[in-house]
Design an enzyme around this catalytic site. Structure first.
Site, PDB file in Angstrom:
ATOM      1  N   TYR A  83       0.857  -1.190   0.000  1.00  0.00           N
ATOM      2  CA  TYR A  83       0.000   0.000   0.000  1.00  0.00           C
ATOM      3  C   TYR A  83       0.888   1.234   0.000  1.00  0.00           C
ATOM      4  O   TYR A  83       1.906   1.293   0.695  1.00  0.00           O
ATOM      5  CB  TYR A  83      -0.905   0.030   1.241  1.00  0.00           C
ATOM      6  CG  TYR A  83      -1.631   1.354   1.400  1.00  0.00           C
ATOM      7  CD1 TYR A  83      -2.855   1.571   0.796  1.00  0.00           C
ATOM      8  CD2 TYR A  83      -1.064   2.402   2.137  1.00  0.00           C
ATOM      9  CE1 TYR A  83      -3.508   2.797   0.910  1.00  0.00           C
ATOM     10  CE2 TYR A  83      -1.707   3.624   2.257  1.00  0.00           C
ATOM     11  CZ  TYR A  83      -2.926   3.814   1.644  1.00  0.00           C
ATOM     12  OH  TYR A  83      -3.560   5.018   1.756  1.00  0.00           O
ATOM     13  N   GLU A  96      -3.835   7.526  -3.721  1.00  0.00           N
ATOM     14  CA  GLU A  96      -3.706   6.217  -3.071  1.00  0.00           C
ATOM     15  C   GLU A  96      -3.462   5.140  -4.117  1.00  0.00           C
ATOM     16  O   GLU A  96      -4.178   5.063  -5.114  1.00  0.00           O
ATOM     17  CB  GLU A  96      -4.982   5.915  -2.279  1.00  0.00           C
ATOM     18  CG  GLU A  96      -4.941   4.606  -1.503  1.00  0.00           C
ATOM     19  CD  GLU A  96      -6.217   4.379  -0.718  1.00  0.00           C
ATOM     20  OE1 GLU A  96      -6.186   4.461   0.521  1.00  0.00           O
ATOM     21  OE2 GLU A  96      -7.264   4.109  -1.356  1.00  0.00           O
TER      22      GLU A  96
END
Length: 391
Positions: free
Chosen positions: A112, A200
């Site tokens: 991530y 993101e």
């Protein structure tokens, strides 16, 4: 403003952020045609992804792995026109109107990576985690130690040392560390140059061949900066937004739809938040956040009231105005004008304080509208909650 995954990847590619090849499709036939490039004579795989402004698409069946053009045709036919319900869409879900057909890759590791403006430090926070491909909110809540952070000084930008520090903490092989640094630098450059509020990558993947790719991408932008980015503003998809929020934006009103039953019209973001809090305190639930601002005119107030009345979930309305720059008589004039156009179909509680308050109250009284008045916030909250519950 939010954009779709495929649009975010177009922006990121301009800054050297590696992404898999892909094509957007609006019909099953277009999706099948796009798959030709990624399925070479029956070899390879591609992914068919529903394009909506929400996360959790995979768990909701919005991401399909296809091994043939027949699979692509079948999956896209099933997705287009389907209402996809995820943890971010709410129970109403979102209708899928386009799919993204993307080249598959051999994944060795999922990570991530994200950037967000951290208001407490006045810096951009670079966040990373080994727990890629899952809901990062859940990771942050249950295992916060797995979230790595670096705060970037806006005067100097992302320093390579910071990116290498994150890369090593993620346990990346030394052969891909430099690629990771380049990837993070490109993401940061895209974030700053595009006036993002959030970017993101989840998951960020390391392929078996040692490449680093943004397998998914989300970007949102500061609305106040869009005048500088007409190309990004053109990416706005009105089909993905609440019609009431679209209407509010036309009048420069700050409106966010919520799932409660009490409509709120307030001037000032702080007072709006306090109003929603006190409604909750007295056992109610706000149906919206609506800040008409400090200098709204009659037209804006009328538009705001019409938006509140158009929400079928609203059982009562609270108008809470503290008149400083905003005058109470302007609010009263707007309420009266809106009432004449659309009528007041639910109980209306009005609390006015400040500039021209007596004039505003007099105008409302003489209008003969069915209005419940209040002088204090707790009194107004108590009355509107009771009215919404039919008491």
């Amino acid at each position: 403003m939010n954009i779709h995954e495929y649009q975010a990847k177009q922006i990121l590619a301009k800054y050297g952020v590696a992404t898999p090849r892909g094509k957007i499709a609006f019909t099953p036939a277009e999706a099948e045609e796009a798959a030709k490039e990624f399925l070479n004579e029956g070899a390879g795989v591609c992914v068919v992804k529903a394009q909506i402004h929400a996360g959790g698409r995979g768990k909701a069946g919005g991401v399909k792995l296809a091994k043939s053009r027949e699979d692509v045709l079948r999956f896209s036919t099933g997705l287009l026109g389907k209402t996809l319900v995820t943890h971010q869409t709410g129970p109403a879900g979102r209708v899928v109107k386009k799919v993204y057909v993307e080249e598959g890759c051999q994944i060795a590791k999922e990570l991530y990576l994200g950037l967000v403006v951290d208001r407490s430090t006045h810096k951009v926070a670079l966040m990373a985690s080994t727990e890629g491909g899952v809901e990062i909110e859940e990771v942050a809540a249950k295992t916060p130690e797995k979230i790595l952070k670096e705060f970037i000084d806006p005067a100097v930008g992302l320093i390579p040392f910071q990116a290498r520090k994150i890369a090593f903490k993620l346990g990346l092989d030394k052969n891909v560390v430099n690629k990771a640094v380049k990837f993070m630098s490109g993401l940061y450059n895209a974030f700053v140059a595009s006036d993002c509020s959030m970017a993101e990558i989840n998951p960020l993947v390391i392929t078996k061949g040692g490449e680093i790719l943004a397998l998914d991408a989300k970007m949102s932008f500061d609305d106040n900066s869009l005048f500088r980015h007409k190309d990004i503003e053109a990416m706005r998809d009105l089909d993905e937004e609440d019609p009431k929020e679209i209407e509010a934006s036309r009048y420069n009103l700050n409106y966010v739809s919520l799932d409660g039953s009490i409509g709120c019209m307030v001037n000032g973001a702080g007072l709006a938040m306090a109003t929603m809090d006190i409604i909750k305190l007295y056992g109610g639930a706000p149906a919206n956040f609506l800040d008409v601002g400090g200098g709204a005119n009659k037209e804006q107030v009328t538009a705001a009231f019409k938006i509140l009345m158009s929400d079928p979930n609203v059982k009562a309305v609270l108008v809470n105005i503290f008149g400083g720059i905003m005058r109470c008589d302007i609010i009263a004039d707007g309420i009266i004008a809106a009432a004449k156009d659309v009528g007041i179909k639910v109980p209306l509680v009005v609390r006015l304080q400040g500039t021209n308050v007596e004039q505003g109250r007099k105008m409302l009284a003489e209008s003969r509208l069915n209005i419940i008045t209040a002088e204090k916030m707790n009194e107004a909250a108590e009355k509107v909650v009771a009215a919404a519950k039919g008491r």
